[in-house]
Design a protein around this motif. Structure first.
Motif, PDB file in Angstrom:
ATOM      1  N   ALA A   1       0.828  -1.210   0.000  1.00 19.67           N
ATOM      2  CA  ALA A   1       0.000   0.000   0.000  1.00 19.67           C
ATOM      3  C   ALA A   1       0.857   1.254   0.000  1.00 19.67           C
ATOM      4  O   ALA A   1       0.538   2.243  -0.661  1.00 19.67           O
ATOM      5  CB  ALA A   1      -0.928  -0.003   1.212  1.00 19.67           C
ATOM      6  N   ALA A   2       1.952   1.217   0.751  1.00 26.01           N
ATOM      7  CA  ALA A   2       2.843   2.384   0.810  1.00 26.01           C
ATOM      8  C   ALA A   2       3.435   2.681  -0.556  1.00 26.01           C
ATOM      9  O   ALA A   2       3.492   3.848  -0.987  1.00 26.01           O
ATOM     10  CB  ALA A   2       3.951   2.134   1.830  1.00 26.01           C
TER      11      ALA A   2
ATOM     12  N   ALA B   1       3.493   5.999  -5.410  1.00 25.37           N
ATOM     13  CA  ALA B   1       3.482   6.097  -6.865  1.00 25.37           C
ATOM     14  C   ALA B   1       2.449   7.093  -7.368  1.00 25.37           C
ATOM     15  O   ALA B   1       2.668   7.771  -8.373  1.00 25.37           O
ATOM     16  CB  ALA B   1       3.218   4.708  -7.481  1.00 25.37           C
ATOM     17  N   ILE B   2       1.312   7.200  -6.665  1.00 23.05           N
ATOM     18  CA  ILE B   2       0.247   8.076  -7.179  1.00 23.05           C
ATOM     19  C   ILE B   2       0.227   9.445  -6.517  1.00 23.05           C
ATOM     20  O   ILE B   2      -0.535  10.322  -6.941  1.00 23.05           O
ATOM     21  CB  ILE B   2      -1.147   7.418  -7.028  1.00 23.05           C
ATOM     22  CG1 ILE B   2      -1.519   7.260  -5.561  1.00 23.05           C
ATOM     23  CG2 ILE B   2      -1.206   6.106  -7.772  1.00 23.05           C
ATOM     24  CD1 ILE B   2      -2.946   6.783  -5.350  1.00 23.05           C
ATOM     25  N   LEU B   3       1.085   9.677  -5.490  1.00 23.69           N
ATOM     26  CA  LEU B   3       1.072  10.989  -4.830  1.00 23.69           C
ATOM     27  C   LEU B   3       1.322  12.147  -5.791  1.00 23.69           C
ATOM     28  O   LEU B   3       0.604  13.164  -5.746  1.00 23.69           O
ATOM     29  CB  LEU B   3       2.088  11.025  -3.681  1.00 23.69           C
ATOM     30  CG  LEU B   3       2.215  12.378  -2.964  1.00 23.69           C
ATOM     31  CD1 LEU B   3       0.879  12.818  -2.382  1.00 23.69           C
ATOM     32  CD2 LEU B   3       3.290  12.324  -1.892  1.00 23.69           C
TER      33      LEU B   3
ATOM     34  N   LYS C   1     -11.228   4.692  -7.639  1.00 22.19           N
ATOM     35  CA  LYS C   1     -10.612   3.522  -8.271  1.00 22.19           C
ATOM     36  C   LYS C   1      -9.503   2.941  -7.389  1.00 22.19           C
ATOM     37  O   LYS C   1      -9.345   1.718  -7.276  1.00 22.19           O
ATOM     38  CB  LYS C   1     -10.057   3.893  -9.635  1.00 22.19           C
ATOM     39  CG  LYS C   1     -11.119   4.203 -10.687  1.00 22.19           C
ATOM     40  CD  LYS C   1     -10.466   4.585 -12.005  1.00 22.19           C
ATOM     41  CE  LYS C   1     -11.492   4.850 -13.099  1.00 22.19           C
ATOM     42  NZ  LYS C   1     -10.849   5.233 -14.369  1.00 22.19           N
ATOM     43  N   SER C   2      -8.726   3.831  -6.778  1.00 25.47           N
ATOM     44  CA  SER C   2      -7.628   3.372  -5.924  1.00 25.47           C
ATOM     45  C   SER C   2      -8.153   2.593  -4.730  1.00 25.47           C
ATOM     46  O   SER C   2      -7.525   1.625  -4.275  1.00 25.47           O
ATOM     47  CB  SER C   2      -6.806   4.572  -5.448  1.00 25.47           C
ATOM     48  OG  SER C   2      -6.195   5.233  -6.533  1.00 25.47           O
ATOM     49  N   TYR C   3      -9.302   2.999  -4.218  1.00 23.17           N
ATOM     50  CA  TYR C   3      -9.899   2.279  -3.086  1.00 23.17           C
ATOM     51  C   TYR C   3     -10.226   0.839  -3.473  1.00 23.17           C
ATOM     52  O   TYR C   3     -10.045  -0.096  -2.676  1.00 23.17           O
ATOM     53  CB  TYR C   3     -11.159   2.997  -2.597  1.00 23.17           C
ATOM     54  CG  TYR C   3     -11.036   3.455  -1.166  1.00 23.17           C
ATOM     55  CD1 TYR C   3     -11.415   2.622  -0.112  1.00 23.17           C
ATOM     56  CD2 TYR C   3     -10.513   4.702  -0.868  1.00 23.17           C
ATOM     57  CE1 TYR C   3     -11.290   3.027   1.199  1.00 23.17           C
ATOM     58  CE2 TYR C   3     -10.378   5.120   0.446  1.00 23.17           C
ATOM     59  CZ  TYR C   3     -10.771   4.279   1.473  1.00 23.17           C
ATOM     60  OH  TYR C   3     -10.629   4.683   2.777  1.00 23.17           O
TER      61      TYR C   3
ATOM     62  N   HIS D   1      -3.294   4.584   3.969  1.00 27.00           N
ATOM     63  CA  HIS D   1      -2.243   5.172   3.133  1.00 27.00           C
ATOM     64  C   HIS D   1      -2.845   6.090   2.077  1.00 27.00           C
ATOM     65  O   HIS D   1      -2.386   7.213   1.873  1.00 27.00           O
ATOM     66  CB  HIS D   1      -1.417   4.071   2.466  1.00 27.00           C
ATOM     67  CG  HIS D   1      -0.350   3.504   3.341  1.00 27.00           C
ATOM     68  ND1 HIS D   1      -0.610   2.594   4.334  1.00 27.00           N
ATOM     69  CD2 HIS D   1       0.987   3.741   3.386  1.00 27.00           C
ATOM     70  CE1 HIS D   1       0.519   2.278   4.950  1.00 27.00           C
ATOM     71  NE2 HIS D   1       1.505   2.954   4.392  1.00 27.00           N
ATOM     72  N   LEU D   2      -3.871   5.615   1.422  1.00 29.76           N
ATOM     73  CA  LEU D   2      -4.511   6.422   0.387  1.00 29.76           C
ATOM     74  C   LEU D   2      -5.201   7.643   0.985  1.00 29.76           C
ATOM     75  O   LEU D   2      -5.078   8.751   0.455  1.00 29.76           O
ATOM     76  CB  LEU D   2      -5.525   5.579  -0.384  1.00 29.76           C
ATOM     77  CG  LEU D   2      -6.343   6.320  -1.444  1.00 29.76           C
ATOM     78  CD1 LEU D   2      -5.436   6.899  -2.529  1.00 29.76           C
ATOM     79  CD2 LEU D   2      -7.389   5.392  -2.063  1.00 29.76           C
ATOM     80  N   ASN D   3      -5.919   7.473   2.081  1.00 29.78           N
ATOM     81  CA  ASN D   3      -6.609   8.596   2.715  1.00 29.78           C
ATOM     82  C   ASN D   3      -5.628   9.691   3.129  1.00 29.78           C
ATOM     83  O   ASN D   3      -5.858  10.880   2.885  1.00 29.78           O
ATOM     84  CB  ASN D   3      -7.381   8.118   3.948  1.00 29.78           C
ATOM     85  CG  ASN D   3      -8.571   7.252   3.597  1.00 29.78           C
ATOM     86  OD1 ASN D   3      -8.934   7.132   2.425  1.00 29.78           O
ATOM     87  ND2 ASN D   3      -9.186   6.645   4.586  1.00 29.78           N
ATOM     88  N   GLY D   4      -4.535   9.282   3.759  1.00 23.19           N
ATOM     89  CA  GLY D   4      -3.555  10.255   4.220  1.00 23.19           C
ATOM     90  C   GLY D   4      -2.919  11.024   3.079  1.00 23.19           C
ATOM     91  O   GLY D   4      -2.767  12.248   3.136  1.00 23.19           O
TER      92      GLY D   4
END
Length: 434
Positions: free
Chosen positions: A262-263, A268-270, A290-292, A343-346
């Motif tokens: 996840a990290a 990669a998408i940040l 989509k990432s979710y 990770h995505l939320n943050g």
């Protein structure tokens, strides 16, 4: 020219493949240490490394993610921006190392633990240099270089551990092996980073002030979250001793490795999240949804495999003396699902420039985590710590989603699954296509 989907997928896959090799070496290190040191000795090493890395957030102070965002938005000044940050972070690392040494000597630990922690504090300097060059890899979507530096660190650490342990070395030699690996990895990262982007090392007063102010909430977030992630080890050490730390540490080491997928995906998408947050909120919403779905499949899959094969994993990695780690690992496997989402939320909140929201979430999570750990660790020891980790990670997911809904008016939904699956089939994996 590669599509955006291919860049993200290739960047994430390169990291995962590189980390697979690095993780394999890391597993060998853990096998060596658990069997050579036993639960108590392994617990001591775990405590020392955890204590020191708690101060690593001072060396970062949120500058890594903020610099990725700023360099992605200002490509013409990226050499100057990143070069300035390298200098700042090195100075902060020295301060962090000094604080770690002073702190351990103010606490009622044995002289041996204090000496080991003081020596291990030097690792913060190596870590600062290594992660500073990670900024370049992140901005250039070339995180495979980061994996190479990690691989080199573990390779050298193994060689030195084999030498030290075969000659009757103890805990001091273990720390020295980690230090040598860390500094070697920093050197490898420096060489690879220079090939991508030769830096202009300087301390630009205007940039320094702006970056430090901008990263202030992120620095506070990292400090709070690091304490949140590590405080259970400290509390466990105080109430249950180093052997319990060793049992829990063996399970937690496996969790730390498994959450890296996840990290890497989030790293990669940040840059893309930051770009869309600046000029295209609708695309940002779509990428978030989509990432979710992607992280849901990854998290559930990895958690399920971990839960089922926990006994085998502990038997192979830690040995029969750590049989008690199985239950802790099975509980921690549930953490993977929510940790993947976090990770995505943050990173989404960072891309939106809402670091203060993340700080509020972190403070609430820390308070809840400390209170619950103080209540349940004295009763349930390491299993209690594992359950509290799951509960507080879930709390973070809920709070961060509420804040994202406030800013973007979007929430993930199971109804997004057919959309992503359909696009994967239609576009052959290009689910993030522009």
């Amino acid at each position: 020219m590669n599509s955006l989907s291919h860049k993200i997928a290739a960047n994430t896959l390169a990291q995962i493949l590189g980390k697979v090799a690095s993780t394999f070496l890391g597993v060998i290190i853990t096998i060596m240490l658990t069997r050579y040191l036993g639960p108590s000795g392994f617990g001591t090493i775990t405590f020392v490394l955890v204590f020191v890395t708690m101060f690593g957030t001072i060396a970062d102070w949120g500058l890594t993610l903020i610099t990725v965002r700023e360099a992605s938005k200002n490509p013409k000044r990226e050499r100057e921006i990143i070069g300035n940050v390298v200098v700042i972070r090195l100075a902060l690392a020295v301060i962090a190392a000094v604080l770690a040494v002073l702190s351990i000597h103010l606490l009622p630990y044995s002289q041996a633990v204090q000496a080991l922690t003081s020596l291990a504090s030097l690792y913060l300097i190596a870590l600062s240099l290594k992660t500073s060059f990670q900024i370049i890899f992140n901005v250039k979507l070339s995180m495979q270089n980061w994996a190479w530096s990690e691989f080199s660190a573990n390779a050298l650490t193994i060689v030195l551990l084999l030498w030290f342990l075969s000659h009757g070395g103890g805990l001091t030699e273990v720390i020295l092996a980690y230090l040598a690996g860390g500094f070697f990895a920093a050197g490898v990262a420096a060489v690879l980073a220079h090939r991508l982007l030769p830096l202009k090392l300087s301390l630009a007063n205007q940039d320094t002030k702006a970056l430090l102010l901008e990263s202030l909430p992120m620095g506070a977030i990292l400090v709070v979250f690091t304490i949140y992630n590590r405080i259970d080890i400290v509390i466990l050490s105080a109430f249950s001793g180093q052997e319990a730390v060793g049992i829990y540490g063996a399970a937690y080491r496996i969790l730390e490795v498994l959450v890296l997928g996840a990290a890497y995906f989030a790293n990669a998408i940040l840059p893309i999240l930051s770009k869309y947050a600046q000029n295209d909120r609708e695309r940002l919403k779509l990428m978030f949804r989509k990432s979710y779905v992607v992280l849901l499949f990854l998290g559930v899959g990895v958690a399920g495999v971990t839960f089922i094969f926990a006994p085998l994993g502990i038997a192979i990695i830690a040995g029969p003396e750590f049989a008690a780690s199985v239950g802790a690992l099975q509980i921690l496997s549930l953490v993977l699902v929510v940790a993947y989402f976090n990770h995505l939320n943050g990173y989404t909140l960072i891309a939106l420039g809402k670091q203060w929201y993340s700080l509020a979430v972190a403070i609430v999570a820390l308070v809840v985590n400390v209170v619950l750990n103080l209540i349940f660790i004295p009763i349930y020891s390491y299993n209690g710590a594992a359950v509290i980790t799951f509960l507080t990670e879930g709390l973070i997911v809920i709070m961060s989603l509420i804040l994202i809904k406030k800013e973007l008016n979007v929430l993930p939904s199971l109804r997004d699954i057919p959309l992503v699956v359909k696009e994967i089939i239609k576009k052959h994996g290009k689910i993030f296509e522009d």
